[in-house]
Design an enzyme around this catalytic site. Sequence first.
Site, PDB file in Angstrom:
ATOM      1  N   HIS A  36      -2.821   7.684   6.655  1.00 14.26           N
ATOM      2  CA  HIS A  36      -1.789   8.562   6.070  1.00 14.26           C
ATOM      3  C   HIS A  36      -2.402   9.845   5.512  1.00 14.26           C
ATOM      4  CE1 HIS A  36       1.981   6.405   6.368  1.00 14.26           C
ATOM      5  NE2 HIS A  36       1.482   5.306   5.832  1.00 14.26           N
ATOM      6  N   CYS A  41       5.396  -0.090   7.609  1.00 15.29           N
ATOM      7  CA  CYS A  41       5.119   1.080   6.775  1.00 15.29           C
ATOM      8  C   CYS A  41       6.386   1.471   6.028  1.00 15.29           C
ATOM      9  CB  CYS A  41       4.657   2.233   7.671  1.00 15.29           C
ATOM     10  SG  CYS A  41       4.283   3.741   6.766  1.00 15.29           S
ATOM     11  N   LEU A  42       6.264   1.757   4.726  1.00 18.91           N
ATOM     12  CA  LEU A  42       7.438   2.157   3.939  1.00 18.91           C
ATOM     13  C   LEU A  42       8.088   3.403   4.514  1.00 18.91           C
ATOM     14  CD1 LEU A  42       6.129   1.659   0.272  1.00 18.91           C
ATOM     15  CD2 LEU A  42       7.770   0.223   1.506  1.00 18.91           C
ATOM     16  N   GLN A  50       3.132   9.911   1.227  1.00 16.78           N
ATOM     17  CA  GLN A  50       4.392   9.180   1.415  1.00 16.78           C
ATOM     18  C   GLN A  50       5.393   9.435   0.300  1.00 16.78           C
ATOM     19  OE1 GLN A  50       2.341   5.202   2.231  1.00 16.78           O
ATOM     20  NE2 GLN A  50       4.158   5.085   3.523  1.00 16.78           N
ATOM     21  N   HIS A  91      -4.909   1.608   7.090  1.00 16.70           N
ATOM     22  CA  HIS A  91      -3.553   2.135   7.313  1.00 16.70           C
ATOM     23  C   HIS A  91      -3.272   3.298   6.355  1.00 16.70           C
ATOM     24  CE1 HIS A  91       0.949   1.460   7.993  1.00 16.70           C
ATOM     25  NE2 HIS A  91       0.919   2.240   6.934  1.00 16.70           N
ATOM     26  N   GLU A  92      -3.626   3.108   5.082  1.00 16.54           N
ATOM     27  CA  GLU A  92      -3.334   4.138   4.077  1.00 16.54           C
ATOM     28  C   GLU A  92      -4.230   5.368   4.261  1.00 16.54           C
ATOM     29  OE1 GLU A  92      -0.657   3.737   2.614  1.00 16.54           O
ATOM     30  OE2 GLU A  92      -0.455   1.594   3.005  1.00 16.54           O
ATOM     31  N   GLY A 122       0.838  -1.188   0.000  1.00 12.68           N
ATOM     32  CA  GLY A 122       0.000   0.000   0.000  1.00 12.68           C
ATOM     33  C   GLY A 122       0.872   1.237   0.000  1.00 12.68           C
TER      34      GLY A 122
HETATM   35 NI    NI Z   1       2.278   3.419   5.855  1.00 16.62          NI
END
Ligand code: NI
Length: 166
Positions: free
Chosen positions: A138, A92-93, A50, A134-135, A45
């Site tokens: 963000h 998470c990236l 991000q 989760h996204e 995701g």
């Molecule tokens: Ni994330």
Amino acid sequence: MKYKIRYIGDPVLRKVAAPITEFDEDLKKFARDMIEVMHVEDGIGLAAPQIGISKQIIAVDASELVEDEYPRVFINPEILESSGEWVVEEGCLSIPGVREEVKRPEKILLKFQDETGELFTEEFSGWLSRILQHEIDHLNGILFVDRISPVRRNLLIVNKMIPEKY
Ligand code: NI
């Protein structure tokens, strides 16, 4: 690669992302770019903040976890209802090297648009629901480490896995 991953501590990750109002060719191109970055970074995701773009668009690819899934984008997503409860580990990236258990609703009813602007209301459960929640966080400037216990979060800070202020 035109876009670079932003990491925890970057102010763009704390901003509330702006809704998308123009469903033009640029948006379609950006949606393709997001899916590409997600794949290059080996993520399941990715939210636009991000990669430094504070707009309400996310890419999700749950194909490794869910049968018949495929990479897709969700624009202006809004959770209308949620139910149940599921505790599972997230990463998470934007927070490399950190994985923590997070409790979230198991099922969501989501309103969103696609790249053409078409409006959908769809129910998601399991991994897709988890990744979407989760996204969507963000897009609201929330990181998954905000949703873990203060004790666990402090441990991450003490161990220099995340900055004290982010
Ligand atoms: Ni994330």
